[in-house]
Design a protein around this motif. Structure first.
Motif, PDB file in Angstrom:
ATOM      1  N   ILE A 769       0.831  -1.211   0.000  1.00  0.00           N
ATOM      2  CA  ILE A 769       0.000   0.000   0.000  1.00  0.00           C
ATOM      3  C   ILE A 769       0.858   1.250   0.000  1.00  0.00           C
ATOM      4  N   SER A 770       0.236   2.366  -0.334  1.00  0.00           N
ATOM      5  CA  SER A 770       0.894   3.670  -0.268  1.00  0.00           C
ATOM      6  C   SER A 770       0.861   4.175   1.172  1.00  0.00           C
ATOM      7  N   GLY A 771       1.888   4.966   1.514  1.00  0.00           N
ATOM      8  CA  GLY A 771       2.000   5.502   2.864  1.00  0.00           C
ATOM      9  C   GLY A 771       3.133   4.795   3.584  1.00  0.00           C
ATOM     10  N   GLY A 772       4.303   5.405   3.633  1.00  0.00           N
ATOM     11  CA  GLY A 772       5.453   4.727   4.215  1.00  0.00           C
ATOM     12  C   GLY A 772       6.106   3.804   3.208  1.00  0.00           C
ATOM     13  N   VAL A 773       7.082   3.033   3.681  1.00  0.00           N
ATOM     14  CA  VAL A 773       7.844   2.137   2.812  1.00  0.00           C
ATOM     15  C   VAL A 773       7.633   0.702   3.272  1.00  0.00           C
ATOM     16  N   GLY A 774       7.302  -0.164   2.342  1.00  0.00           N
ATOM     17  CA  GLY A 774       7.190  -1.585   2.638  1.00  0.00           C
ATOM     18  C   GLY A 774       5.985  -1.982   3.447  1.00  0.00           C
ATOM     19  N   ASN A 775       4.942  -1.158   3.485  1.00  0.00           N
ATOM     20  CA  ASN A 775       3.748  -1.507   4.252  1.00  0.00           C
ATOM     21  C   ASN A 775       2.823  -2.409   3.448  1.00  0.00           C
ATOM     22  N   ASN A 776       2.202  -3.356   4.145  1.00  0.00           N
ATOM     23  CA  ASN A 776       1.256  -4.286   3.531  1.00  0.00           C
ATOM     24  C   ASN A 776      -0.022  -4.335   4.357  1.00  0.00           C
ATOM     25  N   ILE A 777      -1.142  -4.547   3.685  1.00  0.00           N
ATOM     26  CA  ILE A 777      -2.428  -4.525   4.373  1.00  0.00           C
ATOM     27  C   ILE A 777      -3.122  -5.883   4.346  1.00  0.00           C
ATOM     28  N   GLN A 778      -2.555  -6.863   3.652  1.00  0.00           N
ATOM     29  CA  GLN A 778      -3.142  -8.192   3.596  1.00  0.00           C
ATOM     30  C   GLN A 778      -2.142  -9.234   4.045  1.00  0.00           C
ATOM     31  N   ILE A 779      -2.672 -10.421   4.356  1.00  0.00           N
ATOM     32  CA  ILE A 779      -1.789 -11.510   4.781  1.00  0.00           C
ATOM     33  C   ILE A 779      -2.209 -12.815   4.122  1.00  0.00           C
ATOM     34  N   LEU A 780      -1.233 -13.693   4.006  1.00  0.00           N
ATOM     35  CA  LEU A 780      -1.487 -15.087   3.710  1.00  0.00           C
ATOM     36  C   LEU A 780      -1.261 -15.850   5.016  1.00  0.00           C
ATOM     37  N   ARG A 781      -2.289 -16.538   5.481  1.00  0.00           N
ATOM     38  CA  ARG A 781      -2.210 -17.241   6.760  1.00  0.00           C
ATOM     39  C   ARG A 781      -3.139 -18.450   6.734  1.00  0.00           C
ATOM     40  N   SER A 949      -9.860  -5.851  -8.252  1.00  0.00           N
ATOM     41  CA  SER A 949      -9.495  -7.264  -8.185  1.00  0.00           C
ATOM     42  C   SER A 949      -8.744  -7.626  -6.909  1.00  0.00           C
ATOM     43  N   ASN A 950      -7.770  -6.816  -6.499  1.00  0.00           N
ATOM     44  CA  ASN A 950      -6.997  -7.169  -5.305  1.00  0.00           C
ATOM     45  C   ASN A 950      -7.554  -6.561  -4.029  1.00  0.00           C
ATOM     46  N   GLY A 951      -8.642  -5.779  -4.151  1.00  0.00           N
ATOM     47  CA  GLY A 951      -9.290  -5.216  -2.973  1.00  0.00           C
ATOM     48  C   GLY A 951      -8.603  -4.008  -2.381  1.00  0.00           C
ATOM     49  N   ILE A 952      -7.665  -3.384  -3.099  1.00  0.00           N
ATOM     50  CA  ILE A 952      -6.951  -2.208  -2.586  1.00  0.00           C
ATOM     51  C   ILE A 952      -7.124  -1.069  -3.584  1.00  0.00           C
ATOM     52  N   GLU A 953      -7.812  -0.010  -3.169  1.00  0.00           N
ATOM     53  CA  GLU A 953      -7.993   1.142  -4.045  1.00  0.00           C
ATOM     54  C   GLU A 953      -6.879   2.149  -3.797  1.00  0.00           C
ATOM     55  N   ASN A 954      -6.081   2.371  -4.820  1.00  0.00           N
ATOM     56  CA  ASN A 954      -4.983   3.327  -4.706  1.00  0.00           C
ATOM     57  C   ASN A 954      -4.621   3.820  -6.103  1.00  0.00           C
ATOM     58  N   ASN A 955      -4.982   5.068  -6.410  1.00  0.00           N
ATOM     59  CA  ASN A 955      -4.696   5.664  -7.717  1.00  0.00           C
ATOM     60  C   ASN A 955      -5.178   4.772  -8.863  1.00  0.00           C
ATOM     61  N   PHE A 956      -6.371   4.243  -8.673  1.00  0.00           N
ATOM     62  CA  PHE A 956      -6.989   3.355  -9.646  1.00  0.00           C
ATOM     63  C   PHE A 956      -7.478   4.164 -10.851  1.00  0.00           C
ATOM     64  N   TYR A 957      -7.178   3.690 -12.062  1.00  0.00           N
ATOM     65  CA  TYR A 957      -7.658   4.343 -13.283  1.00  0.00           C
ATOM     66  C   TYR A 957      -9.170   4.111 -13.356  1.00  0.00           C
ATOM     67  N   PRO A 958      -9.992   5.157 -13.225  1.00  0.00           N
ATOM     68  CA  PRO A 958     -11.448   4.951 -13.099  1.00  0.00           C
ATOM     69  C   PRO A 958     -12.036   4.241 -14.319  1.00  0.00           C
ATOM     70  N   ARG A 959     -13.028   3.399 -14.044  1.00  0.00           N
ATOM     71  CA  ARG A 959     -13.771   2.788 -15.140  1.00  0.00           C
ATOM     72  C   ARG A 959     -14.592   3.843 -15.861  1.00  0.00           C
ATOM     73  N   THR A 960     -14.906   3.548 -17.090  1.00  0.00           N
ATOM     74  CA  THR A 960     -15.626   4.517 -17.918  1.00  0.00           C
ATOM     75  C   THR A 960     -17.045   4.034 -18.206  1.00  0.00           C
ATOM     76  N   ARG A 961     -17.881   4.988 -18.554  1.00  0.00           N
ATOM     77  CA  ARG A 961     -19.182   4.670 -19.134  1.00  0.00           C
ATOM     78  C   ARG A 961     -19.062   4.904 -20.633  1.00  0.00           C
ATOM     79  N   ASP A 962     -19.358   3.885 -21.395  1.00  0.00           N
ATOM     80  CA  ASP A 962     -19.246   3.973 -22.852  1.00  0.00           C
ATOM     81  C   ASP A 962     -20.638   4.053 -23.470  1.00  0.00           C
ATOM     82  N   ILE A 963     -20.807   4.984 -24.377  1.00  0.00           N
ATOM     83  CA  ILE A 963     -22.031   5.092 -25.168  1.00  0.00           C
ATOM     84  C   ILE A 963     -21.654   4.769 -26.608  1.00  0.00           C
TER      85      ILE A 963
END
Length: 971
Positions: A769-781, A949-963
């Motif tokens: 994740i963003s914020g600091g260096v080497g931080n993680n918000i999920q685990i494999l356990r 997909s990975n459950g982490i929103e960070n500077n995500f390129y927004p989805r579009t509405r197409d006509i």
């Protein structure tokens, strides 16, 4: 030249003479069962190239000479031949052909009928695809198949999507083996890691308009025939090839579209920003006089166009189809994707149809102009009181005293400051030989040779950050080559043995596939890097399958594959992958004669599949990597002019000699049913899956290897699920039709082991994740889903407001430490749905698809990183904007690991809606359509988008509405 002119004059004279000798015949083609008109029926004058097809009302007109034979043919119906004897009107009634109505589906190295399939196999055809200006083929089947979840990567031009079949059986590419399914295009398995370097989507080379159908193999009994690469399911894509005895047809399709983002990140406006800065003792002298919404400044409305020209013709023994495709799609960041492709298929039958040769060849040039997506993060954090340009007409910047400040977001998108282009030239070709032996009519040989070859050339220029006095620009040139070659053959024996009332279907064969990847990068920035990388791996396989249909009631199928992979040592190279399935067609039993079921089949299966896509080809070997720039080289002496002399070093890489296959065992049981003469059909499918020897990147003790992180076989996981699929034909009359599809999937995934020892508490951090260096918000356990979040439990005051820095003391030691973080919620949904409806009223048609997801959560990293006053006033040499959640929390510092930012992300989305009208003319059919995608989403999630997909929103390129406006002409 004179001869040519004479011949031309003769032709010009003969043409009207010929036309005058012909008579015009018209008529209507209807269905014998219900008297409904049949559109698209092929009408051909036998022995000629003259032909047409019926319009939406089943009507046709054709020119015929006296004594000629009119051939009327339609898929699923018995063909008719009528001799013309001067009739002005020839009406035709077609009768259903029971032999053709039993739909054929591919199952890998062969085919079966839908009623005889014993594995979890689902087919999605062209008529069921999502509509619109679709560039990524996987979006065609989003929401269409139970157990299949497709998540778009965002709104960028040419963006693809993540495909998950039954949740995936591995831990994911960040920690080892991929969760992507194996995709086979016209018999050629493509590289699971992507078909070409520099592409956003491995499937972009396939024109969606050129696809006939998708067949999804979901359970191990169906996928075991693909062995080593089938743990995460298999998708078989068949492209269009025309058909025999088809009149000459020309089709032109145009889809013009607009694309715009539907949501942006909630940040402070200028007034709120100034108030926060003032209240927290910030520098008010830095305020500008503007109120700039930087996200509005960087996002535009993109336009796009897709052109398809298709020519096809079918003779008695030869048919061809040629498609020319051009795609131009702009993204909201002014990024651009262009595709030019030619798609060809040729089918020829010899020896009284005993020998069939099929050549499919696709030539594609993909061109990407990438935008600087760093502008998204800059737009979120740049001072909203500043204008885009200063009083001198230059981009407003923070200045060189703020080295770490973001650059002006609009500056980052300027082509003079950022230029990133990639050109990919790709050829996908397959040659298939299908031969029925003359001496044993029930035995046939199938040989399939394919190649997927791609070359890419790229260039990147990125200007230095104008706020950084020591910054330097980056220039990078890259080239690459991907070559995937495949050769397989098999013998197939089909025999109806009447003496034992059994149909036999036996297949045995051999396959070999090799992948070669070469990449070169020449980068000049702060240091110079020249890097050439070559990777190569191969698979050799032997496979067999035997299927038995006993008395048209009892089905048995068994398959076996033996795979060898160059990614493993000789001791572990070969793996065995068996599969067995059975079926009981209960409606064919005598005791079901008076049942209200029109179809009822019980089936079950078991199988073992493998996984070897670990992202490296030599993990079992002790290899050395040379240093690639002067920063890692060693200096020995100097040149006469004083320049230093550098020598490369060789760095030993970590390896595991015992590296071996990841294996998945899956059990499946299902019930297929049909009611009301199959007006309502459906499937209930349940599965249980165990994966052993999970391939994962895990820490190893210091000195135990040559690296501290090693890919090795380390764990086990289980998953289970239930899938429900319903298809209904609610109404089917001459003027009105309504059919619907609903699918519902429940799923659960759990890691059961994750270390070389049996430590039940062993944990791997993941989800950077963003914020600091080497931080993680999920685990494999062990005991948890692979996308589980790892957080502190937030403490709230009596009014329900979060208390900054206050968390639950889980272990009761009167202090908050890492030991108080808990596994909490997950990004994987518990259930997801798809719901499609198709309506037809005379020449008008309407269809729409809803998708939904339930039980999934998203970590709002933008809010956790930017939703505090320090993110605004405590930056080194500048002030930045913050997330609007600050107004509710009042946080001073980052609270990165608070469960406050784990938010429920259930949603229901109207994914696709299309309205069309067909206008029949005497010589042409015109269909107009208006389509909208990503129309709206219903959700409680207050971030940018609940579907990540990975459950982490960070500077995500927004989805579009197409006509999308579509025009389709058929001549």
């Amino acid at each position: 030249m004179k001869t040519f002119l004479n011949a031309l004059i003769i032709c010009l004279i003969m043409i009207p003479a010929t036309l005058m000798a012909q008579s015009t015949v018209s008529g209507t083609v209807t269905d014998k069962a219900n008297a409904m008109p049949l559109p698209g029926v092929n009408i051909l004058v036998k022995g000629t190239s003259r032909g047409t097809s019926t319009d939406f009302d089943g009507k046709y007109t054709i020119e015929v000479n006296q004594g000629e034979t009119i051939v009327i043919s339609y898929v699923g119906y018995k063909s008719q031949e009528i001799v013309f004897n001067g009739q002005a009107t020839v009406d035709v009634v077609l009768e259903e052909d029971a032999a053709q109505l039993d739909e054929v589906v591919l199952i890998g190295y062969g085919s079966t009928t839908k009623q005889d399939a014993t594995g979890a196999v689902e087919k999605v055809g062209d008529e069921e695809f999502n509509r619109g200006a679709i560039v990524a083929p996987q979006q065609l089947i989003a929401g269409k198949a139970a157990g299949v979840r497709i998540t778009s990567g965002g709104g960028a031009a040419g963006e693809g999507g993540e495909i998950r079949i039954r949740g995936g059986a591995s831990l994911g590419s960040n920690f080892g083996a991929t969760n992507d399914p194996l995709i086979v295009i016209d018999g050629l398995p493509i590289d699971q890691r992507g078909g070409a370097q520099g592409s956003r989507n491995a499937l972009n080379a396939i024109n969606p308009a050129d696809i006939e159908d998708f067949v999804v193999l979901k359970d191990a009994s169906a996928t075991a025939i693909y062995g080593s690469r089938a743990s995460n399911g298999v998708i078989l894509i068949t492209t269009k090839k025309g058909s025999a005895n088809q009149p000459f047809k020309v089709e032109y399709g145009l889809q013009a579209s607009t694309r715009s983002v539907t949501n942006t990140v909630d940040v402070l406006n200028a007034e709120q920003y100034m108030q926060v800065v003032t209240d927290n003792g910030g520098d008010t002298s830095s305020f500008g006089g503007a109120n700039t919404n930087w996200q509005d400044e960087i996002f535009t409305t993109g336009i796009g166009a897709i052109h398809n020209i298709t020519v096809s013709k079918g003779y008695e023994r030869f048919n061809f189809r040629v498609n020319l495709n051009h795609v131009s799609q702009e993204g909201p960041l002014d990024d651009l994707y262009e595709r030019n492709g030619i798609n060809t298929s040729f089918v020829h039958r010899f020896l009284d149809n005993d020998l069939k040769l099929t050549l499919v060849a696709k030539g594609i040039q993909d061109e990407y102009t990438y935008a600087n997506e760093g502008a998204i993060g800059a737009a979120i954090s740049f001072d909203p009181t500043q204008p885009v340009f200063d009083e001198n007409g230059n981009y407003t910047q923070y200045g060189t005293s703020a080295n770490l400040a973001p650059a002006n977001p609009v500056f980052l998108l300027d082509n003079n400051n950022y230029n990133n282009r990639q050109t990919i030239k790709r050829v996908i070709s397959n040659f298939n030989v299908d031969y029925k032996f003359w001496f044993l009519r029930d035995l046939r040989l199938n040989v399939n040779a394919g190649i997927d070859y791609a070359e890419n050339d790229g260039y990147v220029f990125s200007a230095a950050n104008p706020n950084n006095s020591g910054g330097v620009p980056t220039n990078e040139v890259s080239t690459g080559l991907n070559r995937n070659t495949s050769l397989d053959f098999y013998l197939n024996y089909k025999k109806d043995v009447e003496s034992i009332d059994t149909k036999l279907d036996i297949t045995a064969g051999h396959a070999f596939q090799e992948f070669y990847i070469k990449s070169f990068v020449d980068r000049v920035s702060a240091t110079t890097l020249t890097d050439t990388d070559i990777n190569r791996n191969a698979l050799e396989s032997y496979f067999a399958r035997a299927s038995f249909d006993i008395a048209d009631k009892y089905l048995i199928s068994a398959s076996y594959r033996r795979d060898g992979s160059s990614r493993f040592s000789e001791d572990n190279r070969w793996g065995s992958f068996p599969g067995v399935s059975v079926g009981w067609k209960m409606t064919n039993e005598s005791f079901m004669d008076n049942s209200f079921f029109s179809n009822l089949k019980l089936r079950a299966g078991w199988g073992v599949t493998g996984q070897q896509e670990i992202g490296q080809n030599y993990g079992y070997l002790g290899i050395y990597t040379p240093s690639r720039n002067n920063a890692a080289n060693i200096q020995f002496g100097t040149l006469p002019n004083g320049d230093p002399i550098f020598f490369q070093t060789l760095r030993p890489e970590g390896f595991d000699e015992e590296l071996k296959w990841e294996e998945t065992t899956q059990y499946n049981v299902a019930l297929d049913f049909g009611l009301f003469n199959n007006r309502l059909t459906g499937t209930i499918d349940a599965y249980y899956r165990e994966t052993e020897d999970l391939l994962s990147r895990v820490p190893v003790p210091a000195g135990a290897n040559l690296t501290d992180l090693l890919i090795t076989n380390v764990g086990e996981a289980t998953s289970r699920g239930i899938e429900l699929s319903l298809n209904g034909i609610i109404s089917q009359t001459e003027n009105f039709g309504w059919d619907t599809n609903f699918n519902l999937t429940f799923q659960d995934v759990e890691i059961t082991k994750l270390s070389l020892s049996d430590d039940p508490n062993f944990t791997l951090p993941t989800g950077g994740i963003s914020g600091g260096v080497g931080n993680n918000i999920q685990i494999l356990r062990p005991g948890y889903d692979p996308t589980t979040f790892f957080v502190f439990r937030q403490v709230y005051d009596d009014n329900g407001n979060p208390i900054a820095g206050s968390y639950v003391d889980v272990n009761g030691d009167n202090q908050i430490t890492e030991a108080d973080r808990q596994a909490y919620k997950k990004a994987t949904p518990d259930a997801f749905i798809g719901f499609t409806n198709n309506f037809r009223y005379k020449n008008l048609d309407l269809n729409f698809t809803f998708r939904g997801s339930f039980g999934n959560y998203v970590y709002n990293n933008v809010a956790s990183d930017r939703g505090n006053t320090n993110a605004i006033v405590n930056q080194p040499g500048y002030q930045a904007n913050g997330h609007a959640s600050l107004l509710n929390t009042g946080f001073t510092n980052q609270e990165l690991f608070s469960d406050l930012y784990i938010q429920r992300a259930d949603f229901v989305r109207l994914d696709n809606i299309s309205l069309g009208y067909t206008i029949p003319f005497s010589k042409m059919t015109l269909r107009t359509s208006l389509t909208a995608t990503n129309v709206f989403v219903i959700t409680e999630y207050d971030g940018l988008d609940p579907e990540i997909s990975n459950g982490i929103e960070n500077n995500f390129y927004p989805r579009t509405r197409d006509i999308v406006l579509g025009l389709n002409f058929t001549f």
